[in-house]
Scaffold this motif. Structure first.
Motif, PDB file in Angstrom:
ATOM      1  N   GLN A  37       3.268   2.429   9.508  1.00  0.00           N
ATOM      2  CA  GLN A  37       4.670   1.746   8.889  1.00  0.00           C
ATOM      3  C   GLN A  37       4.530   0.390   8.822  1.00  0.00           C
ATOM      4  OE1 GLN A  37       7.532   3.410   8.416  1.00  0.00           O
ATOM      5  NE2 GLN A  37       8.414   1.488   8.087  1.00  0.00           N
ATOM      6  N   GLN A  38       3.780  -0.498   9.680  1.00  0.00           N
ATOM      7  CA  GLN A  38       3.501  -1.725   9.457  1.00  0.00           C
ATOM      8  C   GLN A  38       2.880  -2.149   8.185  1.00  0.00           C
ATOM      9  OE1 GLN A  38       1.017  -2.501  12.826  1.00  0.00           O
ATOM     10  NE2 GLN A  38       2.826  -3.149  13.942  1.00  0.00           N
ATOM     11  N   LEU A  39       2.054  -1.159   7.566  1.00  0.00           N
ATOM     12  CA  LEU A  39       1.267  -1.356   6.340  1.00  0.00           C
ATOM     13  C   LEU A  39       2.583  -1.132   5.230  1.00  0.00           C
ATOM     14  CD1 LEU A  39      -1.035  -1.591   4.362  1.00  0.00           C
ATOM     15  CD2 LEU A  39      -1.246   0.841   4.538  1.00  0.00           C
ATOM     16  N   ILE A  40       3.383  -0.433   5.217  1.00  0.00           N
ATOM     17  CA  ILE A  40       4.435   0.020   4.208  1.00  0.00           C
ATOM     18  C   ILE A  40       5.302  -1.436   4.300  1.00  0.00           C
ATOM     19  CG2 ILE A  40       6.434   1.209   3.577  1.00  0.00           C
ATOM     20  CD1 ILE A  40       5.063   3.665   4.480  1.00  0.00           C
ATOM     21  N   GLU A  41       5.508  -1.920   5.384  1.00  0.00           N
ATOM     22  CA  GLU A  41       6.763  -3.155   5.395  1.00  0.00           C
ATOM     23  C   GLU A  41       5.880  -4.473   4.994  1.00  0.00           C
ATOM     24  OE1 GLU A  41       7.692  -3.249   9.661  1.00  0.00           O
ATOM     25  OE2 GLU A  41       9.141  -1.200   9.317  1.00  0.00           O
ATOM     26  N   PHE A  42       4.568  -4.355   5.404  1.00  0.00           N
ATOM     27  CA  PHE A  42       3.726  -5.709   4.961  1.00  0.00           C
ATOM     28  C   PHE A  42       3.755  -5.553   3.484  1.00  0.00           C
ATOM     29  CE2 PHE A  42      -0.270  -7.542   4.030  1.00  0.00           C
ATOM     30  CZ  PHE A  42      -0.108  -8.781   4.570  1.00  0.00           C
ATOM     31  N   MET A  43       3.442  -4.496   2.690  1.00  0.00           N
ATOM     32  CA  MET A  43       3.241  -4.656   1.439  1.00  0.00           C
ATOM     33  C   MET A  43       4.369  -4.880   0.592  1.00  0.00           C
ATOM     34  SD  MET A  43      -0.117  -4.254   0.805  1.00  0.00           S
ATOM     35  CE  MET A  43       0.012  -3.898  -0.852  1.00  0.00           C
ATOM     36  N   GLN A  44       5.656  -4.400   1.134  1.00  0.00           N
ATOM     37  CA  GLN A  44       6.741  -4.628   0.422  1.00  0.00           C
ATOM     38  C   GLN A  44       7.102  -6.056   0.567  1.00  0.00           C
ATOM     39  OE1 GLN A  44       9.372  -2.119   2.773  1.00  0.00           O
ATOM     40  NE2 GLN A  44       9.232  -0.410   1.426  1.00  0.00           N
ATOM     41  N   MET A  45       6.855  -6.805   1.401  1.00  0.00           N
ATOM     42  CA  MET A  45       7.086  -8.224   1.535  1.00  0.00           C
ATOM     43  C   MET A  45       5.866  -9.057   0.526  1.00  0.00           C
ATOM     44  SD  MET A  45       7.939  -8.818   5.496  1.00  0.00           S
ATOM     45  CE  MET A  45       6.316  -8.341   6.169  1.00  0.00           C
ATOM     46  N   GLN A  46       5.059  -8.731   0.184  1.00  0.00           N
ATOM     47  CA  GLN A  46       3.989  -9.213  -0.704  1.00  0.00           C
ATOM     48  C   GLN A  46       4.186  -9.556  -1.955  1.00  0.00           C
ATOM     49  OE1 GLN A  46       1.374 -10.778   1.283  1.00  0.00           O
ATOM     50  NE2 GLN A  46       2.627  -9.709   2.868  1.00  0.00           N
ATOM     51  N   LYS A  50       3.548  -9.347  -6.048  1.00  0.00           N
ATOM     52  CA  LYS A  50       3.351  -8.361  -6.910  1.00  0.00           C
ATOM     53  C   LYS A  50       1.642  -8.856  -7.133  1.00  0.00           C
ATOM     54  CE  LYS A  50       7.261  -6.515  -8.864  1.00  0.00           C
ATOM     55  NZ  LYS A  50       8.267  -7.443  -7.853  1.00  0.00           N
ATOM     56  N   CYS A  51       0.779  -8.359  -6.766  1.00  0.00           N
ATOM     57  CA  CYS A  51      -0.577  -8.506  -7.109  1.00  0.00           C
ATOM     58  C   CYS A  51      -1.669  -7.321  -7.297  1.00  0.00           C
ATOM     59  CB  CYS A  51      -1.298  -9.514  -5.895  1.00  0.00           C
ATOM     60  SG  CYS A  51      -1.070  -8.438  -4.289  1.00  0.00           S
ATOM     61  N   ARG A  52      -2.980  -7.598  -7.455  1.00  0.00           N
ATOM     62  CA  ARG A  52      -3.731  -6.627  -7.510  1.00  0.00           C
ATOM     63  C   ARG A  52      -4.222  -5.806  -6.121  1.00  0.00           C
ATOM     64  NH1 ARG A  52      -9.920  -6.177  -8.891  1.00  0.00           N
ATOM     65  NH2 ARG A  52      -9.772  -8.069  -7.453  1.00  0.00           N
ATOM     66  N   VAL A  53      -4.186  -4.704  -6.019  1.00  0.00           N
ATOM     67  CA  VAL A  53      -4.290  -3.756  -4.757  1.00  0.00           C
ATOM     68  C   VAL A  53      -5.654  -2.953  -4.804  1.00  0.00           C
ATOM     69  CG1 VAL A  53      -3.631  -2.358  -2.978  1.00  0.00           C
ATOM     70  CG2 VAL A  53      -1.915  -3.958  -3.919  1.00  0.00           C
ATOM     71  N   VAL A  54      -6.788  -3.122  -4.322  1.00  0.00           N
ATOM     72  CA  VAL A  54      -7.915  -2.243  -4.499  1.00  0.00           C
ATOM     73  C   VAL A  54      -8.202  -1.496  -3.214  1.00  0.00           C
ATOM     74  CG1 VAL A  54      -8.812  -3.715  -6.136  1.00  0.00           C
ATOM     75  CG2 VAL A  54      -9.237  -4.309  -3.881  1.00  0.00           C
ATOM     76  N   MET A  55      -8.458  -0.102  -3.254  1.00  0.00           N
ATOM     77  CA  MET A  55      -8.874   0.563  -2.388  1.00  0.00           C
ATOM     78  C   MET A  55     -10.177   1.434  -2.849  1.00  0.00           C
ATOM     79  SD  MET A  55      -4.959   1.747  -1.232  1.00  0.00           S
ATOM     80  CE  MET A  55      -4.507   2.212  -2.833  1.00  0.00           C
ATOM     81  N   GLU A  56     -10.625   2.168  -1.687  1.00  0.00           N
ATOM     82  CA  GLU A  56     -11.672   3.120  -1.853  1.00  0.00           C
ATOM     83  C   GLU A  56     -10.956   4.418  -2.524  1.00  0.00           C
ATOM     84  OE1 GLU A  56     -15.919   3.435   0.028  1.00  0.00           O
ATOM     85  OE2 GLU A  56     -14.383   4.774   1.220  1.00  0.00           O
ATOM     86  N   ALA A  57     -11.427   5.315  -3.303  1.00  0.00           N
ATOM     87  CA  ALA A  57     -10.967   6.285  -3.850  1.00  0.00           C
ATOM     88  C   ALA A  57     -11.572   7.527  -2.627  1.00  0.00           C
ATOM     89  CB  ALA A  57     -11.414   6.737  -5.202  1.00  0.00           C
ATOM     90  N   CYS A  58     -10.809   7.895  -1.866  1.00  0.00           N
ATOM     91  CA  CYS A  58     -10.936   8.623  -0.875  1.00  0.00           C
ATOM     92  C   CYS A  58      -9.838   9.216  -0.418  1.00  0.00           C
ATOM     93  CB  CYS A  58     -11.712   7.787   0.348  1.00  0.00           C
ATOM     94  SG  CYS A  58     -10.716   6.436   1.185  1.00  0.00           S
ATOM     95  N   TYR A  59      -9.720   9.765   1.059  1.00  0.00           N
ATOM     96  CA  TYR A  59      -8.657  10.467   1.631  1.00  0.00           C
ATOM     97  C   TYR A  59      -7.298   9.535   1.363  1.00  0.00           C
ATOM     98  CZ  TYR A  59      -6.252  12.244   5.910  1.00  0.00           C
ATOM     99  OH  TYR A  59      -5.231  12.997   6.634  1.00  0.00           O
ATOM    100  N   SER A  60      -6.519  10.488   1.037  1.00  0.00           N
ATOM    101  CA  SER A  60      -4.957   9.775   0.782  1.00  0.00           C
ATOM    102  C   SER A  60      -4.801   8.512  -0.042  1.00  0.00           C
ATOM    103  CB  SER A  60      -4.594   9.313   2.298  1.00  0.00           C
ATOM    104  OG  SER A  60      -5.178   8.190   2.699  1.00  0.00           O
ATOM    105  N   GLY A 113      -1.740   4.881  -3.650  1.00  0.00           N
ATOM    106  CA  GLY A 113      -1.468   4.267  -4.720  1.00  0.00           C
ATOM    107  C   GLY A 113      -0.381   4.242  -5.531  1.00  0.00           C
ATOM    108  N   ARG A 114       0.229   5.554  -5.241  1.00  0.00           N
ATOM    109  CA  ARG A 114       1.580   5.874  -5.815  1.00  0.00           C
ATOM    110  C   ARG A 114       2.349   5.038  -5.312  1.00  0.00           C
ATOM    111  NH1 ARG A 114      -0.404  11.264  -6.139  1.00  0.00           N
ATOM    112  NH2 ARG A 114       0.844  11.838  -4.051  1.00  0.00           N
ATOM    113  N   THR A 115       2.416   4.850  -3.770  1.00  0.00           N
ATOM    114  CA  THR A 115       3.176   3.882  -2.939  1.00  0.00           C
ATOM    115  C   THR A 115       3.348   2.672  -3.486  1.00  0.00           C
ATOM    116  OG1 THR A 115       2.848   5.813  -1.181  1.00  0.00           O
ATOM    117  CG2 THR A 115       4.095   3.510  -0.846  1.00  0.00           C
ATOM    118  N   PHE A 116       2.274   1.990  -3.649  1.00  0.00           N
ATOM    119  CA  PHE A 116       1.998   0.658  -3.802  1.00  0.00           C
ATOM    120  C   PHE A 116       2.358   0.146  -5.279  1.00  0.00           C
ATOM    121  CE2 PHE A 116      -1.532   0.639  -0.381  1.00  0.00           C
ATOM    122  CZ  PHE A 116      -0.535   0.382   0.474  1.00  0.00           C
TER     123      PHE A 116
END
Length: 342
Positions: free
Chosen positions: A35-44, A46-56, A61-64
């Motif tokens: 929940q903290q992650l969702i709220e934190f990303m909503q406040m940032q 618009k920028c580039r977000v990078v993640m490892e292509a893995c579980y979830s 990716g769709r959420t961000f």
């Protein structure tokens, strides 16, 4: 300093989040729950977000992306070389950021919900097929001690099983056992058929479904799996790149002026490669009945090479054709074979 990139190490409950400027300076390093992650990303911003292509990763990716961020998913094998020091969430997150800065990193396209639903059906079907094979093998084994031998193949096994269900010469315990296994076997068959029916109806309605189904050796299972995995092939720069990603290209060992080509690399998705090779095998069996250029090429190759070698080479060619047609959004048209002049 302005935030340029957010790197996230994904997990189930706790996520490591690091922010960087365009010069690579670290702005923050946080440990957040879902929940903290969702709220934190909503406040940032618009920028580039990078993640490892893995579980979830596709879900996040769709959420961000819905928040306006530009999301990049990096294959896990390209992140590992950048991990420095001990393995922990902070070092993993830093490695994801460093990998994303490499000029030749190929990002994984984010799958839609429809694509993931189709892939789930394929995985469920594979599990049911494995269970069905295990069920038949177990019954074949235990009844051998009673002198009962089943014919080879799914059809023969099913017919023999039906006959045994009403065989009065068997003891009560054996009849109960056979009927119980038959009920389980029939249930597995029905579930597999329902999944295949669902996959077939979905691919027939898909805009690219008819494009892939027009290719020789490609059935609805192949078409469904490939479209769910690669879409229209936008992640690949060429047909060659797509075939290499499937693991259908030879491995190369080169040093100086010496270069050795060996068997196929078998990289990439094993399930997709297996489906394509099975489709190629079916095509080879019927190639002699057709006179177009592709089937004649297959026949000529079969005269020089073994069946398995021909199947892999045909699968390689089918993969190239598939990527080309998906890019052009056009159907496969058989080409007239050129006559060989003496």
């Amino acid at each position: 300093m302005k935030l340029s990139t957010i790197s996230i190490d994904l997990a189930k409950h706790v996520f490591q989040v690091m922010g960087f400027t365009n010069t690579g300076k670290t702005l923050f390093n946080k440990r957040l729950n879902r929940q903290q992650l969702i709220e934190f990303m909503q406040m940032q911003i618009k920028c580039r977000v990078v993640m490892e292509a893995c579980y979830s990763s596709h879900y996040w990716g769709r959420t961000f992306e819905s928040m306006g961020h530009n999301v990049g998913l990096i294959p896990a094998q390209h992140v590992t070389p950048f991990v420095r020091g001990n393995k922990n969430d902070s070092n993993d997150t830093l490695a994801i950021f460093e990998a994303s800065c490499r000029p030749f990193i190929r990002f994984v396209p984010i799958k839609t919900m429809a694509q993931q639903e189709a892939l789930i059906l394929h995985r469920l079907r594979e599990r049911l097929l494995g269970t069905r094979i295990a069920t038949s093998n177990q019954l074949r084994g235990v009844l051998t001690d009673f002198g009962i031998i089943f014919p080879v193949g799914h059809k023969g096994f099913n017919e023999k099983l039906i006959d045994l269900c009403s065989d009065e010469s068997l003891s009560e315990t054996l009849r109960w056992l056979v009927n119980d296994v038959y009920s389980e076997y029939a249930l597995l068959n029905n579930r597999i058929k329902e999944i295949e029916k669902k996959l077939k109806s979905e691919i027939e309605r898909h805009p690219l479904g008819k494009v892939v189904l027009s290719i020789p050796g490609i059935g609805y299972l192949n078409a469904s799996a490939f479209i769910a995995s690669i879409g229209n092939g936008q992640a690949f720069a060429s047909a060659k790149d797509f075939a290499v990603w499937l693991g259908l290209a030879p491995k190369q060992f080169a040093s100086g002026n010496k270069s050795i080509m060996t068997g196929i690399s078998k990289r990439g998705d094993q399930y997709l490669r297996t489906l394509l090779i099975h489709g190629a095998r079916a095509m080879i069996n019927h190639a002699g009945k057709k006179q177009d250029a592709l089937n004649q090429w297959v026949c000529q190759l079969r005269e020089r090479k073994s069946f398995n070698c021909t199947a892999v080479a045909t699968a390689h060619k089918l993969a190239r054709i598939m990527w080309t047609l998906l890019q052009k959004n056009s159907y496969y048209t058989p080409q007239i074979a050129k006559e060989i002049t003496q």
